[in-house]
Design an enzyme around this catalytic site. Structure first.
Site, PDB file in Angstrom:
ATOM      1  N   CYS A   1       0.816  -1.222   0.000  1.00 54.38           N
ATOM      2  CA  CYS A   1       0.000   0.000   0.000  1.00 54.38           C
ATOM      3  C   CYS A   1       0.849   1.270   0.000  1.00 54.38           C
ATOM      4  CB  CYS A   1      -0.947   0.011   1.196  1.00 54.38           C
ATOM      5  SG  CYS A   1      -2.077  -1.374   1.181  1.00 54.38           S
TER       6      CYS A   1
ATOM      7  N   HIS B   1      -3.403   7.378   2.285  1.00 57.12           N
ATOM      8  CA  HIS B   1      -3.830   6.048   1.833  1.00 57.12           C
ATOM      9  C   HIS B   1      -5.239   5.818   2.377  1.00 57.12           C
ATOM     10  CE1 HIS B   1      -3.994   1.907   0.961  1.00 57.12           C
ATOM     11  NE2 HIS B   1      -3.617   1.451   2.144  1.00 57.12           N
TER      12      HIS B   1
ATOM     13  N   ASN C   1     -10.083   0.180  -0.232  1.00 58.37           N
ATOM     14  CA  ASN C   1      -8.626   0.262  -0.187  1.00 58.37           C
ATOM     15  C   ASN C   1      -8.072  -0.333  -1.489  1.00 58.37           C
ATOM     16  OD1 ASN C   1      -5.909  -0.251   0.244  1.00 58.37           O
ATOM     17  ND2 ASN C   1      -6.160  -1.056   2.316  1.00 58.37           N
TER      18      ASN C   1
END
Ligand code: UT7
Length: 330
Positions: free
Chosen positions: A117, A257, A287
């Site tokens: 990520c 994020h 996500n």
């Protein structure tokens, strides 16, 4: 690490989301969950899913074309393509090389970068480094993920969280506009088992047994990752500002994020920054791992959330464990 003379600028941004929408209601037909639980515990309402046969480079292509157009550049202007992804088209060649061919970026080199990520922020720091060293002038930095292919749609603790998509930026040498003032990357491999896809690599190659045991799917210790994310969010913002000699009142926009609104709420409590200055679109996309920061950045730009001269902070954290940030004067 302290801020230094800017070497690179963000010349353009772009994004692409596959059209297929998977709602919380759809998921409640697959696993024991509900729209109410998912919204209350994560803030996510829906996410996008790439069709079968669509790979990371396919999502990266329109996002990259969009970023090039925004930058006023052509594919031939690119010297380097870095694709941050945890879900490359295949083990080799890199998705960056596949993307290079699709784009027609015949003057560019390309490689993939693996930092889960945090991948996009790592790739931005790497791209800036290539520009600073003079090895490259114009660099395409992409975050692209077909993550839902690695999600176990029988596991309610993970399948509600993730989605597919791609975002991209074009970097060019610093020219006094949208300058990257600071980049920071860090990792802690002692947390490697907190988010992992155990099989399919050299440690546990694919076999009938790994597939039968669902080892090609993402496994996560949600609570531990939650604590890490909330703590890291705060320290990344604080430390990045300190390194640049800035304070919370200087912040124009934070593009984090996109993981969980509760993580943002918890982190925001410790920061003297109004929540309106933290850009969120995770209710629409969930996500998207390495793609989440560039998708959110492109969307923030589309929505007119950044004005010339604003201080923009990008932050990301995830599997590795990894974390990182960038500070940009827009
Ligand atoms: O990019 C970084 C990667 N990931 C993250 O940042 C994720 C970080 N973690 C999180 O966002 C949260 O930990 C989750 C959203 C994953 C889970 O939320 P939580 O509030 O930490 O839930 P929990 O794990 O403490 O579970 C509470 C209950 C459990 O039931 P019992 O054992 O109390 O009966 C879970 O089984 O909620 C249950 N549960 C669900 N219930 C309905 C877990 N997932 C679901 C679900 N629907 N989808």
């Amino acid at each position: 690490m302290a801020a230094k003379e800017p070497h690179a600028s963000i010349a353009g941004v772009g994004k692409y989301l596959p059209p297929k929408v998977l709602t919380n209601h759809d998921l409640s037909k697959l696993v024991d969950t509900s729209d109410e639980w998912i919204v209350r515990r994560t803030g996510i309402s829906e996410r996008r899913v790439a069709d079968d046969g669509v790979a990371a480079s396919d999502l990266a292509l329109p996002a990259s074309q969009h970023a090039l157009e925004h930058a006023g550049m052509t594919p031939e202007d690119l010297d380097l393509i870095i694709v941050a992804t945890a879900t490359p088209d295949m083990v080799m060649p890199s998705s960056a090389c596949v993307l290079q061919e699709k784009l027609g970026a015949k003057n560019a080199g390309g490689f993939d970068l693996s930092a889960a990520c945090t991948g996009f922020v790592y790739a931005m720091a790497a791209g800036e480094g290539f520009i600073a060293s003079g090895v490259a002038k114009n660099v395409l930095v992409v975050g692209s993920e077909c993550l839902t292919q690695n999600i176990d749609f029988t596991d309610r603790t993970t399948c509600v969280l993730f989605g597919d998509g791609a975002g991209a930026v074009v970097l060019k040498p610093a020219d006094g506009e949208r300058e990257i003032l600071y980049t920071f990357v860090k990792s802690d491999g002692s947390g490697a088992n907190l988010i992992e896809i155990p099989a399919g690599g050299s440690r546990m190659p694919s076999s009938h047994e790994t597939i039968d045991n669902r080892m090609h799917y993402l496994k996560m210790n949600g609570q531990e990752v939650f604590k890490f994310a909330a703590r890291t969010f705060q320290s990344l913002v604080h430390d990045s500002l300190t390194a640049c000699g800035l304070t919370e009142s200087d912040v124009g926009l934070i593009v984090p994020h996109q993981v969980n609104t509760r993580i943002v709420d918890q982190a925001a409590k410790g920061l003297n920054i109004p929540k309106e200055k933290i850009f969120l679109n995770l209710h629409k996309y969930g996500n998207t791992s390495a793609a989440s920061v560039p998708i959110a950045l492109a969307e923030a730009v589309e929505e007119g959330r950044l004005s010339k001269g604003d201080i923009l902070i990008l932050i990301a954290f995830g599997s590795g464990l990894t974390w990182g940030s960038a500070v940009v004067r827009w």
